[in-house]
Structure formats: C-alpha cells, structure tokens
Design a protein around this motif. Structure first.
Motif, PDB file in Angstrom:
ATOM      1  N   LEU A  51     -35.021 -21.085   8.773  1.00  0.00           N
ATOM      2  CA  LEU A  51     -35.681 -19.901   8.551  1.00  0.00           C
ATOM      3  C   LEU A  51     -35.634 -18.737   9.464  1.00  0.00           C
ATOM      4  O   LEU A  51     -36.416 -19.463  10.057  1.00  0.00           O
ATOM      5  N   THR A  52     -34.901 -18.246   9.971  1.00  0.00           N
ATOM      6  CA  THR A  52     -35.098 -17.227  11.204  1.00  0.00           C
ATOM      7  C   THR A  52     -34.556 -15.520  10.640  1.00  0.00           C
ATOM      8  O   THR A  52     -34.811 -15.526   9.317  1.00  0.00           O
ATOM      9  N   ILE A  53     -34.801 -15.161  12.019  1.00  0.00           N
ATOM     10  CA  ILE A  53     -34.208 -14.095  12.148  1.00  0.00           C
ATOM     11  C   ILE A  53     -33.078 -13.464  12.144  1.00  0.00           C
ATOM     12  O   ILE A  53     -32.353 -13.797  12.984  1.00  0.00           O
ATOM     13  N   GLY A  54     -32.258 -12.242  11.388  1.00  0.00           N
ATOM     14  CA  GLY A  54     -31.042 -12.169  11.866  1.00  0.00           C
ATOM     15  C   GLY A  54     -31.199 -11.365  12.731  1.00  0.00           C
ATOM     16  O   GLY A  54     -31.789 -10.656  13.372  1.00  0.00           O
ATOM     17  N   LYS A  60     -33.865 -14.728   6.896  1.00  0.00           N
ATOM     18  CA  LYS A  60     -32.906 -15.463   6.401  1.00  0.00           C
ATOM     19  C   LYS A  60     -32.929 -16.771   6.634  1.00  0.00           C
ATOM     20  O   LYS A  60     -33.289 -16.863   7.467  1.00  0.00           O
ATOM     21  N   LEU A  61     -32.520 -17.665   4.873  1.00  0.00           N
ATOM     22  CA  LEU A  61     -32.775 -19.204   5.397  1.00  0.00           C
ATOM     23  C   LEU A  61     -31.103 -19.354   4.980  1.00  0.00           C
ATOM     24  O   LEU A  61     -30.343 -19.221   4.013  1.00  0.00           O
ATOM     25  N   MET A  62     -30.979 -20.264   6.173  1.00  0.00           N
ATOM     26  CA  MET A  62     -29.770 -20.741   6.243  1.00  0.00           C
ATOM     27  C   MET A  62     -29.265 -21.924   6.262  1.00  0.00           C
ATOM     28  O   MET A  62     -30.773 -22.798   7.027  1.00  0.00           O
ATOM     29  N   ASP A  63     -28.220 -22.884   5.985  1.00  0.00           N
ATOM     30  CA  ASP A  63     -28.120 -24.177   5.546  1.00  0.00           C
ATOM     31  C   ASP A  63     -27.802 -24.679   6.202  1.00  0.00           C
ATOM     32  O   ASP A  63     -27.479 -23.461   7.848  1.00  0.00           O
ATOM     33  N   GLY A  64     -27.453 -25.413   6.517  1.00  0.00           N
ATOM     34  CA  GLY A  64     -26.262 -26.434   7.433  1.00  0.00           C
ATOM     35  C   GLY A  64     -25.102 -26.064   8.203  1.00  0.00           C
ATOM     36  O   GLY A  64     -24.773 -26.290   8.702  1.00  0.00           O
ATOM     37  N   ARG A  65     -24.513 -25.261   6.979  1.00  0.00           N
ATOM     38  CA  ARG A  65     -22.865 -24.773   7.027  1.00  0.00           C
ATOM     39  C   ARG A  65     -23.411 -23.354   7.112  1.00  0.00           C
ATOM     40  O   ARG A  65     -22.189 -22.473   7.916  1.00  0.00           O
ATOM     41  N   GLY A  66     -24.006 -22.861   7.677  1.00  0.00           N
ATOM     42  CA  GLY A  66     -25.093 -21.444   7.919  1.00  0.00           C
ATOM     43  C   GLY A  66     -24.216 -20.768   7.135  1.00  0.00           C
ATOM     44  O   GLY A  66     -24.699 -19.371   7.269  1.00  0.00           O
ATOM     45  N   ASN A  67     -24.672 -20.762   6.085  1.00  0.00           N
ATOM     46  CA  ASN A  67     -24.841 -20.190   4.496  1.00  0.00           C
ATOM     47  C   ASN A  67     -25.947 -19.346   4.156  1.00  0.00           C
ATOM     48  O   ASN A  67     -26.730 -20.731   4.581  1.00  0.00           O
ATOM     49  N   ILE A  68     -25.844 -18.320   3.930  1.00  0.00           N
ATOM     50  CA  ILE A  68     -26.762 -17.894   3.663  1.00  0.00           C
ATOM     51  C   ILE A  68     -27.866 -18.204   2.253  1.00  0.00           C
ATOM     52  O   ILE A  68     -27.039 -17.279   1.059  1.00  0.00           O
ATOM     53  N   VAL A  69     -28.822 -18.683   2.434  1.00  0.00           N
ATOM     54  CA  VAL A  69     -28.914 -19.475   1.150  1.00  0.00           C
ATOM     55  C   VAL A  69     -30.033 -17.924   0.304  1.00  0.00           C
ATOM     56  O   VAL A  69     -30.429 -17.906  -0.714  1.00  0.00           O
TER      57      VAL A  69
END
Length: 840
Positions: A95-98, A104-113
């Motif tokens: 969970l990061t700041i884009g 943005k919550l991103m999975d291990g593949r870099g997809n925005i969930v």
C-alpha cells in the motif's frame, strides 16, 4: 560535557526505539518512499486503531483493513479492496502513495488493486491513521484530501456520518459483508432517508428489510427501546435548506470504544467494548423480532410480537386471503371490509352520503411507512381536518416533536403495536365501524338482548338436566360459589362460562371435592394443619380418604379480588403440565367457600429453608443450582413452550415449593395472565405483585411482559445465591440486595455474595449465576434476556454480555411514595397481599 553525553544518549535511544518499531512492523504514516507491506501495520498515534493486511477467518484471501488495535476479538471496521482480494501469500503487495499523489494498493505484479482516485491532490501527500479510525490522505499542510470515513463499508464509527446530500448527490451508507469470511459486497444495505422526518432503513437488495420509524428529534419512533434508554447514542442532523440529512453515533460517555455495523444476515447492531469484562457487548439490534421485519403483516396488517398469532388486521379490515392468513402467511395483508362513505358514488342515498368517515385511534404504534409531512399544520385538530377533507387520506398522526403526518399515497404498511412507547395513529374507517348510526345501535342492542335471552334459556335447560341427573339444582349454584338469587344471574352466567370452558377445552380432569370431605381431610382447618398464609388466603395440609396428602388453599372471604384470581388459577393450572409447576388436583366451591386442592410438597416453600439460619445449610450449592435451573425451565415453559403464553407476575421465594427431592415447583397463579389468539398485552390499571420483585416498568407504569417475570427471576436468583432477602439490606447501608450485589460485582468481589452457610467446588458456576442475575434485573426490559437465553446462559451454552448498573430502587420505598396516583394497585409485602385503591 555531561550535556553532550545526555544528548547523545537520547539520540541513541530514539534510533533504537525506531529500529524496534520497524522490527515489529509498526509504522505511523505512509509516503511515496515508505509504503506499507504485508508484514507491517499502520497504527494511530494513540494506539487505538490499526491498519494492515489481514485475512478473514476461514479464508485464504488477503485484504487491507482497519481494526481496533488492542481489543480481542478484533472487528474489521473498514476494508479497502473488499471486492478484489489479494492472492494468498503475495508478500510483494504493498500500500503506497503513487506518483499522482493517490493511495494505491498494488499486488506483487504491480497491478493496481485499489486506489483512492482523489482529484486535485498534491505531489507531497502522505497517509495516516487517526485515533478516530479515519484513514486519511493528506497534503503537506496535513489537510485532508481523502478519508475512509467518506467511503464506509459495513461499519459506522463514532464521528462518522451516514446519510445523504441531496444537492451534491453524495450518499454515505453501510453495506454488509457477503459472509463472515468474505468482506465483498453483501445483500444488505443500511441508510438514513432524506425525507422529512428521516427514517433509518435496511434493504435486502432492493427490498425493504427493516425500518426504524420516523425521527422525532430525540429518537426513532419505530425503535421501541429507544424510549427506555436514559440517553441514546443515535443522533440525526437534518438541514432542509442545505439538503443534508446525516445520522451519527454520539457516545454518552468518554472514552467510548464501539461501532454500528450491518451484519451479513441483515442485523443492524450497536456494539461497545467493556474494559472491565474485556469483551464486546451488543447495545442494540434491529430487527429484534419477527414484527420488526418490514411488512411482516402486509398492507393494513398490524404486528404485535406479544400476541399469538402476531398479526391481525386493522379495525375495519379483513384478511386478503383467509387461507393464507390462517396458514401463517400474512404478507398479503388486509383489505377494507366496509367502503368509506367518502368513496361511495352519487347514486347512494343522500342520508348515507352525508355521513362522515371517522378515525380509529391506535396507541403505542410504530407509525407506517411513506408518510407525507405537512409543515403548515400546527396542531392535531388541523391535522384531522386536513385528512378528513381528502378522501385519499387513509390515516394521520400528530407528534408534538414532529408535527402533522398523513398517509395518502400508499397502503398502510409496516405497522407494529408496542407495549410501551410509540405514537398515536388515527386510521380512517367508515362511520358504522366506530359505533354507527342510532338505528344500527338499536339493531345491535336488540340482537344482543335476544342473544342473552337465548343463552339464559340454554343455561336454564342445562341446569334442569343436571338437576335431574344429580338430584339437587343448588349443586349448580354451589359449584360457582353462589346461591340462586336473581340479582346474581349475570355472575351465574359468567361463572358457568369458565367452568364449561374447562370441559370444552379438554382440560385436565379435576376432582370436584365436597366441602365436608375437605373439612375431614384438614381436621376442620385446624391450626396444626396450617402450612402458611398466602396473599388470598391460608394453606392447610390435608389427607384425603384414599390416603393422598394434599395442600388445600382456602380463599379468604374478605379478599375483594379473590373470585377472579380463583377462577384464573383453575383455568390456568388445569391447562399446564410441567415438572417444575405445582399440580392442581381439584377444587371445591360450595356456598361462599372457594378452595383449591394441590399436590402436597413435604418441604414446603423455598423461603422456609433459604431464610432460616438453621435450615439454610441443608441447601448446599448443588441443590441451590438445581433449584435455579428448575425455576428457569418452569418459566421458559410458561413463556414459550406451553399451549398458552403465561406471565406469572408474582414470582418470589415463597411461591417456589419444594418436593421430597428438593425439586422446585412454581406455584400461586392467581395473579398470572395468559395470552392467546389476538389478545393484546397493554398497560394495566391494576399493579399486582410483591414489592422487591416487581420490574421498574411494571411498578412505575403498569407495563408488564415476559421480561417482567425475568426481572423477578433475577431477584430470586440473587436471593438464592446470597441467602439474603432483597429487602433486608437496609440495615447494612444498602437500599436493597441489588445495590449490594452491584458494588461487589464492580469491585471484582462477586464471590463475597455467596451465602456463608455453604461452600462451593465450582466458584465459576456461582459467578455465572450472579452474572445472569444482574442481567435479569437490568432497568430496561429490552436489556434483559428472555428465559430461553437465561437457560442457555446458566448451562454455559451462551456467552454473557456485561450487565449495567441497576439504578431502579423504587421497590424498596413505601407504596404510597411510588405508585402512580391514578392506578389501582395491589402488592404484597412478605407474603401478605394488600389492596389499595386511590381516587381517580
């Protein structure tokens, strides 16, 4: 030099503290350079809330959510990616700041969930979790750009809002989880409507499921126990000019740790954390019974949870389908039986057209849905006039804190009748349904007279038949306790009615004893045979000709209330059978004598042991707990499992009899009330019972229900545990036993209540009983458990919520200080029953 050393030490300590926090995975904000990973949690500054990655019980899916940090079990109060879970063990998720400043919550593949998608954000944003539970995205000046409070899931926290802004179209509502292990969008949605006055609603998809009724500026009329609370946490703010309506939880004490949520099953609940018990407890639930489910009785049907069946049609209406109604399917509702006068066409005679419709008053009602609010009407007369002038107006209600409401557009639906609280509703009916014209009244009167005459002839024929069979016509009169005086004909008919009722209803076979046989059995009611003195007479031991030992209750001739109670007891006990209820063998009604013959219980009543310093040692804890359980099961039978629904109304130690094995049996049903069919539980103008055992709502307002018996049971339970009378604590500086128990409980010394005459091997069982006792004597009826829950609690099969302090102390005062002056009151002190009638 020393200053430099101190500074270096402080710097080292701070760095060490930061390192420890990082090792534990605790962070206090999220930035572009400092994302939150699955092995970390974001914590509010006061250590109240925590945000992080979690998986629901029984699920392998991962979500990001918020929960109370130090409370177990944890309740997830907000979920970010509720409809898009992360894959199991995706340790690279974050969970990061884009780059655009959004969370943005991103999975291990870099997809925005999941993302906040806030507009106009700053490049210097950060995210923090506040002590309110609000997860906020903020700019460099700490101004909020986005907050989780504006995107609720299934939970409303204090200082959150649920509602609507009609101008902007913004809506804030709660949506349930799909299941306890799946936070994705479920079937139920809870909201506050923007109408005037507002109403809380829970929807099952697009179908109404529960409605709380109109807001009257202090409470929701459709939530019965809101009127019974000293202070409600629910609050509504409506600004008609701004077009906003917001609902919120406003705690009445601080600090308050709690929340409202809608469960996957559709229950809207208010929960709170009790720091003493270290547990979550339910403060309120809606719906709380079948009647609270929207439209249970259909259009023009009214529901009352205290009735069997629970549904009936409004006055002037009949079931739409008798077949469905009789089968227990009431959703089709009712239709008008007689056409309204204002609806009749012009071909009707002028005399009929000139008749005006009338309004049938219904009190203590949850008002129906879909009301029209008339802001220009300032009093009830104006409300009546407006409704009467519009033939489409089906009903009206004037509530002082709201104003005039009329129902014109829809059928009257979701009506519920309360035993307390609610509001008055006036339902439009044809004039003839309220009494009709003089001609109609005459017809009714003639019909009534004819019916009475026919019934009298019928009774006379029956009496003549029984005279030939038994050889003495006066036996008929003696069976009723009257002689054949003409002025007693009405009472004769009434008396014969209740006797015949026993036979027609296939009641137990009761023996009709002769007075001579009772005299012989009791040795002419000698004092040596006297077992005790009851509220309506004395009880004697007797031995019948067949050798059976019996207990004979002789009704006092000086008792003004005795006849009705005598009939009541025969009708009730003859229909009831349970191992924990005393068995009625027969009766005798010769001349002025009225006697009940019971099975004889050799150990007499519980008070002869419990309050006797010499005998109480015979009641060890095992026997006491067995007695408590037996009384509870007997009450459960009366309330739920018998063919009738019976409220005892005078449960006390002296009315608990003990057989040879010390099994308890509830006795003395003279004051009991039974409910079946469409009988309604309402206020009573006669307050009966025993001071010290009467519930607050009954003693002060004449309102009784099954929960009134639960209160009496709670007092009785605490007396059994302590061996002390509820009214015998004044000399020790307490108003009553309840205040003494509460002090011990709040100080963690509950076991000190236990009777010194006994010892226990299972102290937790004693504490559980005290806990149950305190729950049963809660001030508000809806806070008390029902007897089914009590039985489960005593057996350890149900969790126990934390009790609240019992504040009510009226029952320890003198009667004339507390009984309302406009009530007819009947109470008993110790075991003697007295009657007082005050002027109206």
């Amino acid at each position: 030099m020393s200053l430099m050393i101190s500074w270096c030490f402080c710097l080292f300590f701070f760095i060490l503290l930061q390192a420890c926090q990082i090792a534990r995975g605790v962070v206090y904000n999220i930035t572009t350079l400092e994302p939150l990973f699955p092995n970390q949690t974001l914590v509010s500054s006061g250590q109240i809330f925590e945000l992080g990655f979690f998986k629901p019980n029984g699920s392998e899916n991962h979500f990001v959510g918020i929960w109370y940090k130090n409370f177990t079990p944890s309740k997830i109060v907000w979920v970010a990616n509720r409809n898009l879970p992360l894959m199991y063990r995706d340790w690279s998720a974050k969970l990061t700041i884009g780059g655009d400043g959004n969370l943005k919550l991103m999975d291990g593949r870099g997809n925005i969930v999941w993302s906040t998608n806030a507009s106009g954000q700053s490049n210097y944003t950060s995210a923090a979790l506040l002590d309110s539970g609000n997860f906020v995205l903020q700019d460099a000046n700490y101004s909020e750009i986005w907050g989780s409070f504006d995107d609720p899931t299934d939970t409303l926290l204090p200082s959150m809002k649920m509602g609507v802004n009609a101008r902007t179209g913004e809506k804030y509502y709660l949506s349930s989880w799909r299941s306890d292990s799946d936070p994705s969008l479920g079937s139920f949605l809870s909201e506050i409507t923007s109408e005037t006055p507002p109403q809380p609603f829970t929807w099952n998809h697009s179908t109404p499921y529960w409605r709380g009724g109109q807001w009257d500026k202090s409470k929701f009329i459709g939530i019965q126990n809101m009127d019974q609370s000293y202070s409600s946490m629910m609050n509504v703010q409506q600004d008609i000019q701004q077009g906003t309506t917001y609902f919120s939880i406003v705690p009445y004490n601080s600090p308050f740790f709690g929340y409202m949520f809608v469960s996957p099953q559709g229950y809207l609940k208010v929960m709170y954390w009790d720091d003493g018990a270290k547990a979550w407890f339910t403060d309120w639930t809606g719906p709380n019974n079948t009647c609270e489910i929207y439209g249970t009785c259909g259009p023009f049907g009214v529901c009352n949870s205290m009735n069997l069946p629970i549904c009936r049609c409004l006055n002037g209406f009949v079931p739409m389908s008798n077949e469905e109604w009789n089968s227990g399917n009431w959703t089709g509702g009712c239709v008008r039986e007689t056409e309204l006068n204002c609806q009749k066409n012009t071909s009707t005679s002028a005399s009929t057209i000139l008749k005006k419709d009338a309004f049938w008053q219904m009190s203590q009602m949850k008002l129906p849905d879909s009301a029209d609010y008339l802001s220009d009407i300032g009093d009830q007369e104006g409300c009546l006039s407006r409704c009467l002038s519009n033939c489409s107006c089906l009903a009206y209600s004037y509530v002082n804190t709201i104003g005039c409401m009329v129902w014109t557009k829809e059928d009257l639906i979701d009506l519920e009748e309360f035993s307390t609280a609610g509001a008055d509703l006036f339902v439009r009916v044809a004039h003839v349904k309220t009494g009709g014209s003089p001609q109609k009244a005459v017809i009714i009167s003639l019909s009534t007279v004819a019916g009475i005459m026919f019934f009298a002839v019928f009774v006379f024929g029956v009496c003549k038949w029984r005279t030939k069979k038994e050889g003495n016509f006066r036996i008929i009169l003696r069976l009723l306790g009257w002689v054949d005086k003409p002025e007693r004909l009405g009472e004769l008919l009434q008396g014969n009615s209740w006797e015949e009722q026993l036979k027609q209803d296939d009641a137990l076979e009761l023996t009709l004893f002769s007075f001579d046989s009772i005299l012989l059995a009791t040795n002419k009611f000698s004092m040596t045979n006297k077992l005790g003195q009851g509220g309506f007479g004395s009880v004697y031991k007797g031995k019948m000709n067949d050798g059976r030992e019996v207990a004979v209750k002789r009704l006092s001739s000086s008792s003004a209330q005795g006849v009705q109670e005598f009939k009541n007891e025969i009708i009730l006990i003859s229909k009831l059978q349970h191992r924990n209820l005393v068995k009625l063998i027969g009766c005798c009604t010769e001349g002025d004598e009225k006697l009940l013959v019971y099975e004889y219980l050799p150990n007499k009543s519980l008070d002869t042991f419990l309050f006797d310093s010499g005998k109480k040692v015979e009641l060890d804890w095992g026997k006491r707990f067995k007695i408590i359980e037996g009384i509870a099961r007997g009450l459960l039978y009366l309330h739920r499992d018998s063919c009738l629904r019976v409220i005892h109304r005078d449960l006390k130690v002296s009315n608990i009899l003990l057989d040879e094995k010390m099994n308890p049996k509830i006795s003395d049903f003279g004051l009991a009330r039974m409910f079946e069919g469409t009988q309604v539980l309402v206020n009573t103008h006669k307050i009966v019972g025993t001071l010290g055992y009467m519930s607050p709502e009954y003693a002060m307002g004449g309102i009784f229900s099954e929960r009134s018996d639960v209160y009496s049971f709670g007092v009785l339970l605490l007396e059994i545990v302590s061996g002390k009378k509820n009214t015998a604590m004044y000399d020790q500086g307490y108003l009553n036993l309840l205040s003494y128990v509460w002090q011990l409980w709040s100080e963690g010394k509950a076991l000190d209540l236990m009777d010194e005459a006994i010892a226990v091997s299972f102290p937790l069982e004693v504490i559980r009983c005290i806990h149950v006792g305190l729950l049963c004597v809660q001030d508000h009826a809806m806070d008390r458990p029902n007897m089914m829950n009590v039985v489960l609690m005593l057996s350890g099969e149900s969790d126990l919520p934390q009790p609240r302090q019992p504040i009510f102390t009226f029952q320890t005062e003198m009667p004339n200080h507390g009984i309302p002056s406009q009530k007819e009151s009947l109470w008993s002190v110790n075991t003697v029953t007295n009657t007082m009638v005050e002027g109206r």
